[in-house]
Design a protein around this motif. Sequence first.
Motif, PDB file in Angstrom:
ATOM      1  N   ASP A   3      48.297  27.547  12.390  1.00 55.41           N
ATOM      2  CA  ASP A   3      48.474  28.360  11.199  1.00 55.41           C
ATOM      3  C   ASP A   3      47.166  28.574  10.442  1.00 55.41           C
ATOM      4  OD1 ASP A   3      48.035  25.833  10.322  1.00 55.41           O
ATOM      5  OD2 ASP A   3      49.838  25.700   9.070  1.00 55.41           O
ATOM      6  N   LEU A   4      46.015  28.223  11.070  1.00 54.49           N
ATOM      7  CA  LEU A   4      44.722  28.443  10.436  1.00 54.49           C
ATOM      8  C   LEU A   4      44.389  29.931  10.483  1.00 54.49           C
ATOM      9  CD1 LEU A   4      42.692  25.463  11.960  1.00 54.49           C
ATOM     10  CD2 LEU A   4      43.835  25.568   9.754  1.00 54.49           C
ATOM     11  N   SER A   5      44.078  30.506   9.331  1.00 53.56           N
ATOM     12  CA  SER A   5      43.891  31.954   9.284  1.00 53.56           C
ATOM     13  C   SER A   5      42.534  32.399   9.803  1.00 53.56           C
ATOM     14  CB  SER A   5      44.063  32.447   7.839  1.00 53.56           C
ATOM     15  OG  SER A   5      43.101  31.873   6.981  1.00 53.56           O
ATOM     16  N   ARG A   6      41.532  31.536   9.773  1.00 53.59           N
ATOM     17  CA  ARG A   6      40.190  31.921  10.203  1.00 53.59           C
ATOM     18  C   ARG A   6      39.873  31.481  11.628  1.00 53.59           C
ATOM     19  NH1 ARG A   6      40.176  34.752   6.086  1.00 53.59           N
ATOM     20  NH2 ARG A   6      38.543  34.711   4.463  1.00 53.59           N
ATOM     21  N   VAL A   7      40.657  30.578  12.180  1.00 50.56           N
ATOM     22  CA  VAL A   7      40.419  30.061  13.527  1.00 50.56           C
ATOM     23  C   VAL A   7      41.732  30.051  14.293  1.00 50.56           C
ATOM     24  CG1 VAL A   7      39.713  28.045  14.885  1.00 50.56           C
ATOM     25  CG2 VAL A   7      38.473  28.624  12.797  1.00 50.56           C
ATOM     26  N   HIS A   8      41.726  30.626  15.482  1.00 49.77           N
ATOM     27  CA  HIS A   8      42.862  30.506  16.383  1.00 49.77           C
ATOM     28  C   HIS A   8      42.628  29.312  17.305  1.00 49.77           C
ATOM     29  CE1 HIS A   8      44.443  34.930  16.127  1.00 49.77           C
ATOM     30  NE2 HIS A   8      44.795  34.187  15.101  1.00 49.77           N
ATOM     31  N   PHE A   9      43.658  28.503  17.477  1.00 51.30           N
ATOM     32  CA  PHE A   9      43.556  27.302  18.299  1.00 51.30           C
ATOM     33  C   PHE A   9      44.806  27.176  19.162  1.00 51.30           C
ATOM     34  CE2 PHE A   9      44.633  22.830  19.014  1.00 51.30           C
ATOM     35  CZ  PHE A   9      43.460  22.369  19.603  1.00 51.30           C
ATOM     36  N   ARG A  10      44.597  26.949  20.450  1.00 56.37           N
ATOM     37  CA  ARG A  10      45.710  26.684  21.357  1.00 56.37           C
ATOM     38  C   ARG A  10      45.198  25.821  22.499  1.00 56.37           C
ATOM     39  NH1 ARG A  10      45.760  30.061  26.040  1.00 56.37           N
ATOM     40  NH2 ARG A  10      44.097  31.636  25.966  1.00 56.37           N
ATOM     41  N   THR A  11      46.097  25.170  23.193  1.00 56.08           N
ATOM     42  CA  THR A  11      45.728  24.383  24.363  1.00 56.08           C
ATOM     43  C   THR A  11      46.546  24.833  25.564  1.00 56.08           C
ATOM     44  OG1 THR A  11      47.338  22.639  23.828  1.00 56.08           O
ATOM     45  CG2 THR A  11      45.081  22.376  22.984  1.00 56.08           C
ATOM     46  N   LYS A  12      45.922  24.765  26.723  1.00 50.87           N
ATOM     47  CA  LYS A  12      46.595  25.085  27.985  1.00 50.87           C
ATOM     48  C   LYS A  12      45.939  24.275  29.088  1.00 50.87           C
ATOM     49  CE  LYS A  12      45.750  28.862  30.356  1.00 50.87           C
ATOM     50  NZ  LYS A  12      45.659  30.270  30.818  1.00 50.87           N
ATOM     51  N   ASN A  13      46.744  23.533  29.829  1.00 49.51           N
ATOM     52  CA  ASN A  13      46.228  22.736  30.947  1.00 49.51           C
ATOM     53  C   ASN A  13      45.073  21.833  30.525  1.00 49.51           C
ATOM     54  OD1 ASN A  13      48.088  24.024  32.650  1.00 49.51           O
ATOM     55  ND2 ASN A  13      46.632  25.652  33.157  1.00 49.51           N
ATOM     56  N   LYS A  46      39.935  13.964  18.249  1.00 47.28           N
ATOM     57  CA  LYS A  46      40.998  12.960  18.189  1.00 47.28           C
ATOM     58  C   LYS A  46      41.989  13.088  19.337  1.00 47.28           C
ATOM     59  CE  LYS A  46      40.881  12.589  13.128  1.00 47.28           C
ATOM     60  NZ  LYS A  46      41.638  12.862  11.883  1.00 47.28           N
ATOM     61  N   ASP A  47      42.078  14.265  19.948  1.00 44.69           N
ATOM     62  CA  ASP A  47      43.058  14.504  21.005  1.00 44.69           C
ATOM     63  C   ASP A  47      42.463  14.118  22.356  1.00 44.69           C
ATOM     64  OD1 ASP A  47      44.912  15.430  22.841  1.00 44.69           O
ATOM     65  OD2 ASP A  47      45.318  17.293  21.750  1.00 44.69           O
ATOM     66  N   LYS A  48      42.817  12.960  22.862  1.00 47.86           N
ATOM     67  CA  LYS A  48      42.213  12.432  24.080  1.00 47.86           C
ATOM     68  C   LYS A  48      42.731  13.114  25.349  1.00 47.86           C
ATOM     69  CE  LYS A  48      41.111   7.903  22.122  1.00 47.86           C
ATOM     70  NZ  LYS A  48      39.663   8.123  22.181  1.00 47.86           N
ATOM     71  N   SER A  49      43.716  13.999  25.205  1.00 49.44           N
ATOM     72  CA  SER A  49      44.206  14.723  26.378  1.00 49.44           C
ATOM     73  C   SER A  49      43.378  15.976  26.672  1.00 49.44           C
ATOM     74  CB  SER A  49      45.669  15.128  26.171  1.00 49.44           C
ATOM     75  OG  SER A  49      45.781  16.136  25.173  1.00 49.44           O
ATOM     76  N   ILE A  50      42.561  16.406  25.717  1.00 50.77           N
ATOM     77  CA  ILE A  50      41.748  17.616  25.903  1.00 50.77           C
ATOM     78  C   ILE A  50      40.548  17.288  26.781  1.00 50.77           C
ATOM     79  CG2 ILE A  50      40.253  19.279  24.725  1.00 50.77           C
ATOM     80  CD1 ILE A  50      42.242  19.261  22.411  1.00 50.77           C
ATOM     81  N   ARG A  51      40.317  18.122  27.800  1.00 50.86           N
ATOM     82  CA  ARG A  51      39.255  17.881  28.777  1.00 50.86           C
ATOM     83  C   ARG A  51      38.062  18.821  28.606  1.00 50.86           C
ATOM     84  NH1 ARG A  51      42.084  15.235  33.025  1.00 50.86           N
ATOM     85  NH2 ARG A  51      43.635  13.938  31.978  1.00 50.86           N
ATOM     86  N   ALA A  52      38.270  19.984  27.973  1.00 50.97           N
ATOM     87  CA  ALA A  52      37.189  20.956  27.800  1.00 50.97           C
ATOM     88  C   ALA A  52      37.585  21.916  26.691  1.00 50.97           C
ATOM     89  CB  ALA A  52      36.917  21.715  29.092  1.00 50.97           C
ATOM     90  N   VAL A  53      36.573  22.598  26.139  1.00 55.94           N
ATOM     91  CA  VAL A  53      36.791  23.568  25.057  1.00 55.94           C
ATOM     92  C   VAL A  53      36.171  24.905  25.456  1.00 55.94           C
ATOM     93  CG1 VAL A  53      36.307  24.137  22.640  1.00 55.94           C
ATOM     94  CG2 VAL A  53      36.725  21.760  23.301  1.00 55.94           C
TER      95      VAL A  53
END
Length: 271
Positions: A3-13, A46-53
């Motif tokens: 719900d951040l208006s200036r940044v879109h954020f999503r995760t996939k795989n 903080k999210d240890k499941s994220i592998r790359a950005v």
Amino acid sequence: MSDLSRVHFRTKNNIAFVSLNRPEKHNGLDEQLFRELIGTAKRIRKDKSIRAVVLSGEGESFCAGLDFKALQKNPMMVPKLFLKLPWTSANNFQRVAYIWKTLPVPVICAVHGNCFGGGLQIALGADYRIATPDSKWSIMEVKWGLIPDMSATTTLTTLTRYDIAMELTMTGRVFSGEEGYQYGLVSNISDTPLADAEALAEVISQKSPDQVAATKLLFRKTWKAGPRLALLWERWIQTRLLGRKNQSIAMKNGLAGKDKPAKPFADRSLF
């Protein structure tokens, strides 16, 4: 999407997709965008499941730099962002770019359109930059009688030559993504930088997240360091990796001779 208006954020795989979302302003940086970018980076840490950005911009540009019209409307923006707390090493002008360098996962930046001033420094804070050949880059702070102060001194020095950095900073001239590749500021040229960034992130996400985090820390601490310090960091980080769960999984997968892991890696547990 968040719900951040200036940044879109999503995760996939296990890949985080972060996009600057002020397309009507070519993603010009105002105070809210500064704070949301920093907040998003902290969330990723903080999210240890994220592998790359994968870092990109919505609309016609990656980021056109500081929004001076927003600054005129909010004159307290500069002192609030420039103030550094005593227990921190950077202010928020510097943190918005350098925080990507300090994340324990690789950050791949996809650049198109304008990449000026603060936008260029955010891109340099990523670990890898893929840009369109006709993208436009500039260290534009000279236009305002200023030096680049969003961590460029920590990134330019590892990416390009002293004379090139001096000339680009003193003239503020606009150069293409193709030229940026020649200067070492752009890692790769592509007509589809976002798709290529995602493809690279997918490859890295199949590797041990502990090894990837260790590699990023190792190079950040030792790049251009003397051999005594570099070898010390090598030994310390390798000691941390040996025998851990993800290292054991990597050994089993390697012995199985498979490119893709036969056994999935656990979430990142180091760094």
